[in-house]
Design a protein around this motif. Sequence first.
Motif, mmCIF file in Angstrom:
data_model
loop_
_atom_site.group_PDB
_atom_site.id
_atom_site.type_symbol
_atom_site.label_atom_id
_atom_site.label_comp_id
_atom_site.label_asym_id
_atom_site.label_seq_id
_atom_site.Cartn_x
_atom_site.Cartn_y
_atom_site.Cartn_z
ATOM 1 N N GLY A 1 0.728 -1.020 0.043
ATOM 2 C CA GLY A 1 0.140 0.009 0.070
ATOM 3 C C GLY A 1 0.866 1.319 0.012
ATOM 4 O O GLY A 1 0.598 2.334 -0.639
ATOM 5 N N LEU A 2 2.026 1.332 0.903
ATOM 6 C CA LEU A 2 2.702 2.480 0.685
ATOM 7 C C LEU A 2 3.407 2.603 -0.390
ATOM 8 O O LEU A 2 3.685 3.738 -1.108
ATOM 9 C CB LEU A 2 3.973 2.233 1.963
ATOM 10 N N ALA B 1 3.006 6.226 -2.913
ATOM 11 C CA ALA B 1 4.429 6.853 -3.286
ATOM 12 C C ALA B 1 4.052 6.849 -4.882
ATOM 13 O O ALA B 1 4.314 7.760 -5.471
ATOM 14 C CB ALA B 1 5.672 6.030 -2.911
ATOM 15 N N ALA B 2 3.823 5.840 -5.398
ATOM 16 C CA ALA B 2 3.829 5.868 -7.069
ATOM 17 C C ALA B 2 2.465 6.784 -7.602
ATOM 18 O O ALA B 2 2.861 7.373 -8.754
ATOM 19 C CB ALA B 2 3.492 4.346 -7.510
ATOM 20 N N LEU B 3 1.636 6.752 -6.695
ATOM 21 C CA LEU B 3 0.552 7.680 -7.123
ATOM 22 C C LEU B 3 0.861 9.143 -7.135
ATOM 23 O O LEU B 3 0.607 9.975 -7.920
ATOM 24 C CB LEU B 3 -0.620 7.400 -6.133
ATOM 25 N N ILE B 4 1.486 9.515 -6.129
ATOM 26 C CA ILE B 4 2.361 10.766 -6.119
ATOM 27 C C ILE B 4 3.206 11.283 -7.087
ATOM 28 O O ILE B 4 3.596 12.305 -7.434
ATOM 29 C CB ILE B 4 2.524 11.164 -4.517
ATOM 30 N N LEU C 1 -6.868 10.267 -2.772
ATOM 31 C CA LEU C 1 -6.375 11.367 -2.454
ATOM 32 C C LEU C 1 -7.208 12.640 -2.734
ATOM 33 O O LEU C 1 -6.965 13.998 -1.966
ATOM 34 C CB LEU C 1 -5.044 11.584 -3.211
ATOM 35 N N LEU C 2 -8.114 12.725 -3.556
ATOM 36 C CA LEU C 2 -8.877 13.462 -4.069
ATOM 37 C C LEU C 2 -10.403 13.173 -3.708
ATOM 38 O O LEU C 2 -10.812 11.957 -3.762
ATOM 39 C CB LEU C 2 -8.742 14.051 -5.510
#
Length: 237
Positions: free
Chosen positions: A11-12, A16-19, A65-66
């Motif tokens: 999950g972490l 990180a990949a998403l950001i 995140l949104l």
Amino acid sequence: MGRTKDPRAAGLAALAALIADETRAACLLALLDGRAWTAGELARHAGVAPSTLSEHLGKLVAGGLLAQERQGRHRYVRLADARVATLVEDLAAQLPPAQGRPVRTLREASAGSAMARGRTCYDHLAGRLGITLTDALTTRGLLRQDTGFALTEAGLAWFAAAGIPLDGGGRRPLARACLDWTERRPHLAGVAGAALCRHALEAGWCERIGSERAVRVTGTGERELSALLGVPADALR
């Protein structure tokens, strides 16, 4: 025998990949102003085609995140909650001071200077203004910083006397340190930071300037903050 993999690791890594995409990072930084933006506004801000931006927004929404909502034919997005804002601001604060593209115009230089003087960081005050108010609260014994940020009994009484309610926090901490990415020092966030910022804007102590997150202290704000916290007017400009 090998160790059991931490179940949070995947999950972490996914977070990180998403950001870790410049377009998505630009959207997250823009949304730190606390407003809801349309997809078209964010596309222009990020300098990408609307179709490209839509794909990125879909990933950010799916990743939690949104948050999004539709009004008519417009799609609005905003940061999901204060925890996301904290994550983005804390990551931005780790960048080297010189990180970023060079300033090319006087307008960009003026906007950058205004943001450094005072701005909103999601829902609380940041920049030199945020640091000045945090220092004033600490100096007067209203805020402790020695073991993390915490309002003192005198601090709680000060907020009440100033007519600034500290309710509606839920699981959010009453006071929290947020590392300022321009000053490299912590300013006040959490329920108290948000309440102070909201009151400052509603009471006319501060006003927004330009299209960014920049704010400035008004004449009324100079008088009120000087009376309430003993901050000299020139320290607020």
